[in-house]
Design an enzyme around this catalytic site. Structure first.
Site, PDB file in Angstrom:
ATOM      1  N   ASN A 170     -47.893  -5.589  83.680  1.00 47.79           N
ATOM      2  CA  ASN A 170     -48.074  -6.744  82.806  1.00 47.79           C
ATOM      3  C   ASN A 170     -46.742  -7.449  82.642  1.00 47.79           C
ATOM      4  O   ASN A 170     -45.686  -6.803  82.572  1.00 47.79           O
ATOM      5  CB  ASN A 170     -48.568  -6.311  81.422  1.00 47.79           C
ATOM      6  N   ARG A 174     -55.162  -3.556  85.779  1.00 51.81           N
ATOM      7  CA  ARG A 174     -54.082  -2.814  86.440  1.00 51.81           C
ATOM      8  C   ARG A 174     -54.578  -1.508  87.075  1.00 51.81           C
ATOM      9  O   ARG A 174     -54.221  -1.207  88.219  1.00 51.81           O
ATOM     10  CB  ARG A 174     -52.940  -2.552  85.452  1.00 51.81           C
TER      11      ARG A 174
END
Length: 742
Positions: A38, A20
């Site tokens: 997520n 990320r």
């Protein structure tokens, strides 16, 4: 200028590896807007908006600058309506499950984190728990998905202001949004205590190193469990450890500070170097250099030693403090039981084994043993698939119709779940003939079932009714109202290799210990032709009596006597086999009435080992055969013909030949038997006109049998397991693959 918008769902190793933060950075580089987060299934959702050029640059960076330990297995891109996001953000994790993803395994410390630990000017100088987005523990500290700090045992360590500043700084490539980061101010603490709980003064690591050099034995808490650390040069210490741990012969693994240190004691080829230095940092069995400078009691009568490199800063610092930079680092467990993961277990089960405990206060949530590999005939072979590899899934070229659970076999066991085209294997569990270990198998299968949110419709076990795992399979089937299916042990072995390569039919050679056969005998040296779920045993090693069952595996001289009884009188046998006269009398009487026979490769090798005086009592799994392989080092292949008659490979010829050639060197005899056995097996398999031959079973890692197969294969491709052990640690994959034909 027109604004385009896309929703991207990525699965693979994309959680816990800095994915990320990576997406955040490339989004800013490409000047796209949106978010990354997520999702509940551990996949990652990305929304991007921008011009066609900006989106094109983002996708280019996505594919070309992926973090070193990240792996994209699947990516889905769909065009959506623009939301006109003002910037690009990392959003909190969601609950939506769309595409499942690989659970991140544990990785070794990266070079950059180690540099910080070794830099006196860095605030993490000599900090034993340093990690970043690209390294450190993952699976071993996870309570649940998704992989966020609050779902791991790092929840107990709130970030200090400096770590928090790094965590929220997008320009900090390794620390930004890295769930496992910490420092001496806010992270785990290290403690050194005596076995009874009394605190030891001084720096825990320096003091531990000093105690080890003084001959003490210390339990050391790592990532997935405890090791037992001791001096590998001190014969008295190694003997003491063997006595305390009730492990008279089984080799101890050795951890080293660097590759140069390992190369002082062993030969290391390029494949082995890659394995040793990989982020997985497995134990690798390496050939010893002579004269061997470490204690001869580390791995008695073996030509290989299990070495591995440090994989945490804690290990590095401890190794750096000891004089020769190597330590015994063997599993911290009571013999036959799971490895300890907390100091309470050490105090209860290893009192009298270790003198001190070096531990930290970060909880180990999931036990993960060290992985073990070796290179045989220039092929990488797993002996144990665990830390660094599990629980990453293996993708199949076929799909299961509905979710399944596979419980594997019994010894050195691993279980699995499967859904769609994915098989998720547990980490190494151990010998499930012990109740505590069986419960561990149930625990980690239940964990995978929960994390992947499946309801199994099929539960698969071995056919052996005596296996505790077979009993567990019936209980899991009851729990989920699922159908119970049993799969023959050696057919599952063959299927595990076929699954690895994506083939649905073929011919397999299984060279194994004992498995429950379809005729209720003990199979173990089989040539199986299969097509999907249909299989037929075409050839096998000659049946010999197996009076007394598995006691023969523990006492190879019994097996030798039983094999010799097929062509010698018992008076002649008495002149060769030095068993107690009473036991020989009993064997002589009952062998005539024997109703149990075996074709086991392992028992043949055991008997050869006993005949040559190499190993006459087994203290650990496979010991006689392993020592037989070691004794062949430097040997020559002599003339020996092992015939094939009426579907049987006549292994009796081995013992007739040995009796005639007792004057030859032991390493020549050992080499010849193993090589020629491989030759005979492949000659039988070639009679079936295969396009390729699959090799599996516990003895498939044997260098000389494997060479005998490969060098006599007449150009036919020989396939060995790549991603699972050839032994019983691969059975669950074969069981799962069987379900794709169901």
């Amino acid at each position: 200028m027109r604004t385009y918008a896309y929703r991207i769902i990525v699965s693979g190793i994309v959680q816990g590896v800095g994915f990320r933060p990576f997406i955040y950075r490339i989004a800013h580089k490409a000047n796209v807007k949106g978010y990354v987060k997520n999702m509940g299934g551990s996949e990652v959702e990305i929304r991007i908006e921008g011009s066609s050029n900006e989106l094109g640059e983002f996708l280019r960076l996505l594919l070309s600058e992926l973090p070193p330990v990240a792996k994209i297995e699947n990516i889905k891109i769909e065009e959506t309506e623009p939301n006109l996001f003002p910037d690009f953000k990392i959003l909190p994790s969601g609950d939506e499950i769309r595409e499942p993803s690989i659970i991140p395994p544990d990785f070794s410390i990266c070079d950059e984190c180690l540099k910080e630990v070794l830099n006196p000017k860095d605030r993490r100088y000599k900090y034993p728990f340093n990690s970043c987005a690209y390294c450190g523990p993952r699976y071993s500290m996870m309570y649940k998905l998704p992989y966020d700090r609050e779902n791991t045992s790092m929840i107990d360590f709130p970030l200090c202001d400096e770590c928090k500043s790094e965590y929220y700084d997008p320009s900090n490539e390794r620390k930004f949004d890295a769930q496992g980061i910490s420092c001496p101010r806010c992270g785990p603490r290290l403690y050194l205590e005596g076995i009874d709980g009394d605190n030891v003064e001084g720096d825990p690591l320096m003091t531990s190193a000093k105690l080890i050099e003084e001959g003490y034995i210390i339990a050391v808490k790592g990532i997935g469990g405890f090791h037992i650390a001791a001096d590998p040069f001190n014969d008295d210490v190694v003997i003491k450890l063997r006595e305390r741990k009730n492990r008279p012969q089984q080799p101890f693994a050795v951890m080293a500070l660097d590759l140069l240190t390992i190369e002082k004691y062993t030969y290391v080829n390029e494949l082995e170097k890659e394995l040793l230095k990989s982020p997985q940092r497995p134990i690798v069995l390496l050939r010893k250099k002579e004269p061997y400078e470490l204690s001869k009691y580390l791995s008695p009568d073996l030509d290989r030693e299990g070495f591995f490199l440090f994989y945490t800063a804690l290990h590095y610092l401890l190794l750096d403090y000891v004089k020769n930079h190597v330590l015994i680092m063997t599993s911290g467990n009571k013999h036959g039981y799971p490895m300890c993961t907390d100091e309470k277990c050490i105090r209860e089960k290893l009192k009298g084994v270790v003198d001190y405990i070096l531990y930290h206060n970060r909880k180990i949530v999931n036990r993960v043993d060290d992985s073990v590999l070796r290179v045989s005939a220039n092929r990488i072979m797993f002996l144990r698939r665990s830390r660094g590899y599990a629980p990453m899934w293996i993708k199949l070229k076929r799909k299961v119709k509905e979710p399944i659970v596979a419980v594997g076999a019994e010894l050195q066991n691993v279980g699995a779940i499967a859904f769609d085209d994915k098989v998720v294997l547990t980490q190494y569990i151990g010998d499930t003939d012990e109740l505590e270990t069986l419960n561990e198998l149930d625990k980690y299968l239940s964990l995978l079932i929960s994390w992947y949110n499946i309801k199994p419709k099929l539960v698969i076990s071995d056919k052996n009714p005596a296996y505790q795992s077979t009993y567990l399979a019936s209980k899991i089937a009851e729990r989920f109202s699922a159908e119970l299916v049993q799969v023959q042990h050696h057919y599952a072995h063959v299927l595990s290799v076929a699954a690895d390569y994506g083939f649905e039919e073929g011919v397999g050679i299984v060279i194994d210990g004992i498995g429950y056969g379809d005729d209720s005998n003990g199979w173990g040296g089989e040539i199986i032709k299969f097509n999907g779920k249909n299989y037929e045993r075409k050839y096998h090693l000659k049946y010999v009596p197996y009076v007394g069952g598995d006691i023969n595996a523990i006492r190879p001289e019994r097996m030798l006597a039983l094999i010799l009884s097929t062509f010698m009188s018992w008076d002649e046998i008495r002149s060769i086999v030095k068993l107690d006269e009473r036991e020989l009398n009993i064997l002589e009487k009952v062998v005539k009435k024997s109703t149990l026979f075996t074709s086991s490769t392992g028992r043949v090798l055991d008997a050869v080992s006993a005949f040559l005086g190499i190993c006459k009592y087994r203290t650990y799994e496979g010991e006689p055969a392993i020592k037989l392989e070691a004794s062949a080092r430097g040997g020559k292949v002599l003339d020996l013909e092992i015939g094939i008659v009426d579907g049987e490979i006549n292994t009796i010829k081995i013992f007739e030949w040995l009796l005639e050639n007792r004057d030859k060197r032991i390493n020549d005899l050992a080499m010849s038997v193993q090589y020629r056995l491989g030759e005979a097996l492949v000659k039988a398999a070639l009679k079936l006109n295969p396009e390729r031959i699959f090799i599996s079973g516990g003895a498939a890692v044997n260098e000389y049998i494997l060479r005998g197969i490969i060098e006599n294969s007449q150009g036919i491709e020989i396939l060995t397991p790549r991603r699972v052990p050839a032994g019983d640690g691969g059975i669950a994959l074969g069981q799962a693959y069987h379900a794709t034909f169901y």
